[in-house]
Design an enzyme around this catalytic site. Structure first.
Site, PDB file in Angstrom:
ATOM      1  N   ASP A  82       0.750  -1.131   0.249  1.00  0.00           N
ATOM      2  CA  ASP A  82      -0.013   0.059   0.035  1.00  0.00           C
ATOM      3  C   ASP A  82       0.852   1.265   0.030  1.00  0.00           C
ATOM      4  O   ASP A  82       1.976   1.210  -0.633  1.00  0.00           O
ATOM      5  CB  ASP A  82      -0.830  -0.109   1.203  1.00  0.00           C
ATOM      6  N   HIS A 126      -3.616   5.850   3.550  1.00  0.00           N
ATOM      7  CA  HIS A 126      -4.220   4.858   3.152  1.00  0.00           C
ATOM      8  C   HIS A 126      -3.838   3.420   3.649  1.00  0.00           C
ATOM      9  O   HIS A 126      -4.742   2.530   3.956  1.00  0.00           O
ATOM     10  CB  HIS A 126      -4.351   4.571   1.786  1.00  0.00           C
ATOM     11  N   SER A 285     -10.644  -1.918   0.227  1.00  0.00           N
ATOM     12  CA  SER A 285      -9.597  -2.200   1.015  1.00  0.00           C
ATOM     13  C   SER A 285      -9.762  -2.310   2.269  1.00  0.00           C
ATOM     14  O   SER A 285      -9.120  -3.216   3.059  1.00  0.00           O
ATOM     15  CB  SER A 285      -8.562  -1.115   0.564  1.00  0.00           C
TER      16      SER A 285
END
Length: 395
Positions: A82, A126, A285
């Site tokens: 990520d 994120h 996600s």
């Protein structure tokens, strides 16, 4: 607040062990949902509906997670491909140290940028949000798993095939050297037909027994159009809401294996100098992170670190809660553009039990913890290796 109660477990009809069932209060609705059968009562999402009297908001830490304290991902490495992971106090270990491994060689985005120092710290948020639902103390499933950030997102959330492939290869190299149970969580990159990506993660799963979980993506398109979602060796996850409805941004179709909470889920956010910040996140996600946490929890059970990827994937499907989510698209329907690749012979997923993607992941729970149900949930330990003498758990 955390409360505990003991449960005797009969394993293989021979040995008795004692597990503690933990009730963690003040956490996210996502954790309550995956540890209970049935829709959460008296709950709503402020972004979707108005409250009713006595109802709990999805964005409040007003929910309870019920889990087995043996299934915390102990000695399991979870690789988060990520934007990196921040130095957050909620990733602390039992001895006061951090459970995050910061290795600058895992930054794939800096390999051709000699002017920029490599770092796997999260400068976007994120990766930290996903790591939060995987393994943080407050919002995570596998609360003792080790997190290994692998940076494959560059500035603005952009990625490249070379970064994703490089990240997968880096993980394989580290797993081979450590011989520890390993899970990969890969957020959807929206990559169309990349043989290199597909091959990289297929090999990780098949030849290195790395359990790969990938988010279905949030583009409202057929997941079978993307890589590596078409692989039958990985687990592709789409999302749900607190009202047990389909998350409208989901990618869909026959390449979706499981569903998990993904709308308005509380998790972590990067702070300064380890400051404990929180956020509300949505996206597949998040659902993928929850499934990765469930997988890590199972691998952390004594004797189950060697569970094969194919066995784990079958177990996840076998113990999912079926047909609980409303509005799931028919996997055999056509795409919005009229094409009919969903369900085609080139992309179709065939399951021994059922081909429906309407299967919500369920973590290890005792049968008494249900919402509006009295039926028990059978818990079968997956066969791990020919040397295992553990066949079944009877609650």
């Amino acid at each position: 607040m955390i409360a505990a109660m003991g449960f005797p477990l009969l394993i293989g009809g021979a040995a008795i062990v004692c597990a503690r069932i933990i009730h963690q209060e003040h956490t996210s609705w996502a954790l309550e949902r995956i540890s209970h059968l049935g829709r959460i009562p008296n709950a709503y999402d402020p972004s979707l509906s108005s409250p009713t009297k006595g109802s709990r908001a999805a964005t409040d830490d007003a929910f309870t997670y019920t889990y087995d304290d043996r299934a915390l991902g102990t000695s399991v490495d979870v690789y988060v491909l990520d934007s990196g992971v921040s130095r957050h106090t909620d990733f602390g270990g039992p001895n006061g140290g951090s459970r995050v491994v910061w290795d600058t060689t895992a930054d794939m985005t800096c390999r051709r940028s000699p002017s920029r120092a490599c770092s796997v710290d999260d400068d976007q948020g994120h990766g930290t949000a996903i790591a939060g639902v995987i393994a943080s103390t407050t919002y995570g499933v596998a609360k003792e798993a080790r997190l290994v950030p692998v940076k494959v997102f560059g500035g603005g959330g952009r990625s490249r095939v070379s970064w994703v492939v490089g990240g997968g290869e880096w993980v394989v190299g580290r797993v081979r050297g450590r011989q520890k149970p390993a899970v990969i969580h890969l957020s959807s990159m929206g990559l169309l037909h990349s043989p290199a990506v597909l091959t990289t993660f297929d090999r990780a799963a098949i030849h290195n027994n790395i359990h790969v979980v990938v988010a279905a993506g949030d583009d409202n398109q057929n997941a079978c159009h993307l890589t590596p979602h078409t692989s039958k060796h990985l687990t592709t996850v789409a999302g749900t809401t607190i009202r047990d409805t389909w998350f409208q941004n989901n990618n869909y179709g026959a390449c979706v294996d499981l569903l998990a909470p993904a709308k308005s889920v509380n998790t972590l956010w990067p702070g300064v100098d380890g400051e404990s910040l929180r956020t509300v996140a949505s996206g597949t996600s998040i659902g993928g992170g929850l499934v990765a946490g469930v997988v890590a929890g199972w691998l952390g059970l004594d004797g189950f670190g060697g569970t094969r990827t194919v066995v784990m994937r079958k177990w996840l499907r076998k113990h999912a809660e079926y047909n609980a989510i409303r509005g799931v698209p028919d996997p055999d329907s056509t795409d919005s553009d009229g094409s009919s690749s969903i369900g085609s012979s080139s992309s179709r997923r065939y399951w021994d039990d059922d081909t429906t993607p309407n299967a919500l992941v369920i973590a290890i729970i005792p049968p008494t913890h249900t919402h509006h149900r009295t039926t028990s949930l059978p818990i079968d330990i997956p066969e791990s290796s020919p040397t295992m003498d553990i066949h079944d758990i009877v609650w």
